[in-house]
Enzyme design. Structure first.
Site, mmCIF file in Angstrom:
data_model
loop_
_atom_site.group_PDB
_atom_site.id
_atom_site.type_symbol
_atom_site.label_atom_id
_atom_site.label_comp_id
_atom_site.label_asym_id
_atom_site.label_seq_id
_atom_site.Cartn_x
_atom_site.Cartn_y
_atom_site.Cartn_z
ATOM 1 N N GLN A 110 44.961 10.224 13.060
ATOM 2 C CA GLN A 110 43.737 9.542 12.616
ATOM 3 C C GLN A 110 42.466 10.335 12.963
ATOM 4 O O GLN A 110 41.357 9.810 12.871
ATOM 5 C CB GLN A 110 43.656 8.144 13.241
ATOM 6 C CG GLN A 110 44.720 7.178 12.763
ATOM 7 C CD GLN A 110 46.075 7.388 13.423
ATOM 8 O OE1 GLN A 110 46.203 8.096 14.413
ATOM 9 N NE2 GLN A 110 47.106 6.775 12.867
ATOM 10 N N ASP A 111 42.613 11.586 13.361
ATOM 11 C CA ASP A 111 41.467 12.422 13.739
ATOM 12 C C ASP A 111 40.648 12.771 12.498
ATOM 13 O O ASP A 111 41.141 13.428 11.581
ATOM 14 C CB ASP A 111 41.976 13.698 14.420
ATOM 15 C CG ASP A 111 40.862 14.556 14.995
ATOM 16 O OD1 ASP A 111 39.672 14.288 14.735
ATOM 17 O OD2 ASP A 111 41.189 15.515 15.727
ATOM 18 N N GLN A 112 39.382 12.345 12.468
ATOM 19 C CA GLN A 112 38.528 12.644 11.323
ATOM 20 C C GLN A 112 37.954 14.061 11.376
ATOM 21 O O GLN A 112 37.635 14.644 10.338
ATOM 22 C CB GLN A 112 37.379 11.639 11.237
ATOM 23 C CG GLN A 112 37.787 10.225 10.923
ATOM 24 C CD GLN A 112 36.610 9.407 10.474
ATOM 25 O OE1 GLN A 112 36.161 9.473 9.326
ATOM 26 N NE2 GLN A 112 36.069 8.613 11.397
#
Length: 300
Positions: free
Chosen positions: A248-250
């Site tokens: 989920q790392d943007q």
């Protein structure tokens, strides 16, 4: 040059009297020496980073307040521009001067610290026995590049900026520049689930943190970051490497950064996991503690 640092654990020396169990931890963009607290859950006796076996050195890198930077030296815009490679060499010189270290057991880099760790291993492939890259990449591109540029434009367009020779702190500009990072640090799912009231409070906190920052420190660090690109040399890394990414790392989505990087670095192992905390989910490394311990066991 001034260097702020802390150490954890006890040094073990080899037959030549050199520290043989040194590990360096490299912090992220807004961090400093104490950012090692982010991975505190895997540091300690009988933990993956066992303090009875490893001597951990955490350094506030070049450009960070309390180490040498535009604000701490009072040089302001006369402070030399620096690169990620300069940050690496700053730490190499410090390790030699302070501890007489010219070889490390390992290097762990988080986010921007990963830029340094990967550059270090690319430029000096025999310097360390292992490398751990946490939520990082081999270049700054896309929205990361745009964000760093946007932050600098906020500051540089302040009417009192004066090419970095400002006479008073640019508090409004630094507050806005720091706050502009807020939408990316956590996952999209986190922001959607959060109440607007709590988001307002978090953004206010980012503003308060930005008020304590120096405009030149931000601009210089962002220039170093936007010029970071080691795609042409990263294949020179030969040390055993663990690449850790968060789905989920943007900032660094695994499919754009960690996965391609794992294919380039031959002696590497990739781990991805889920965290609603997104980019700052390295505070949840206990989720992959078993895998980290397995990677480190041959170095203990």
């Amino acid at each position: 040059m001034k260097v702020e640092y802390t150490t954890i654990g006890t040094p073990i020396k080899n037959e030549e009297g050199k520290i043989a169990n040194g590990i360096v931890y490299l912090h992220g963009w807004g961090g400093h020496y104490n950012s090692i607290r982010r991975i505190a859950d895997i540091v300690g006796l009988n933990k993956p980073l066992d303090t009875s076996k490893f001597f951990i050195i955490s350094i506030s890198t070049l450009g960070t307040p309390n180490s040498s930077c535009p604000s701490s030296t009072k040089l302001a815009n006369k402070f030399p521009k620096y690169s990620i490679e300069d940050m690496v060499n700053f730490q190499i010189e410090f390790l030699k001067a302070k501890f007489d270290i010219n070889h490390l057991k390992g290097i762990i880099g988080n986010s921007m610290g990963g830029f340094e760790a990967l550059t270090w291993a690319s430029k000096y492939p025999n310097y360390m026995d292992f490398l751990i890259s946490l939520v990082s990449s081999y270049k700054v591109a896309g929205q990361n590049y745009a964000l760093f540029k946007f932050m600098n434009r906020i500051i540089e367009n302040d009417p009192n900026y004066n090419n970095g020779a400002y006479l008073k702190p640019l508090t409004l500009a630094t507050k806005l520049a720091n706050e502009s990072m807020y939408p990316y640090g956590l996952s999209s799912e986190f922001y959607r689930a959060e109440s607007n009231e709590n988001m307002d409070l978090a953004m206010d906190m980012m503003e308060e943190e930005g008020a304590e920052m120096d405009a030149n420190d931000i601009v210089y660090r962002n220039i170093a970051s936007t010029s970071y690109d080691i795609e042409d040399i990263i294949s020179k890394i030969k040390t055993k490497t663990l690449i850790v990414a968060i789905n989920q790392d943007q900032y660094f989505p695994p499919e754009l950064d960690a996965i391609p990087m794992s294919k380039i670095i031959k002696n590497s192992h990739l781990i991805t996991y889920d965290s609603i905390m997104g980019h700052i989910g390295t505070s949840e490394l206990t989720k992959i503690e078993k895998e980290i311990n397995e990677f480190l066991k041959e170095f203990k």
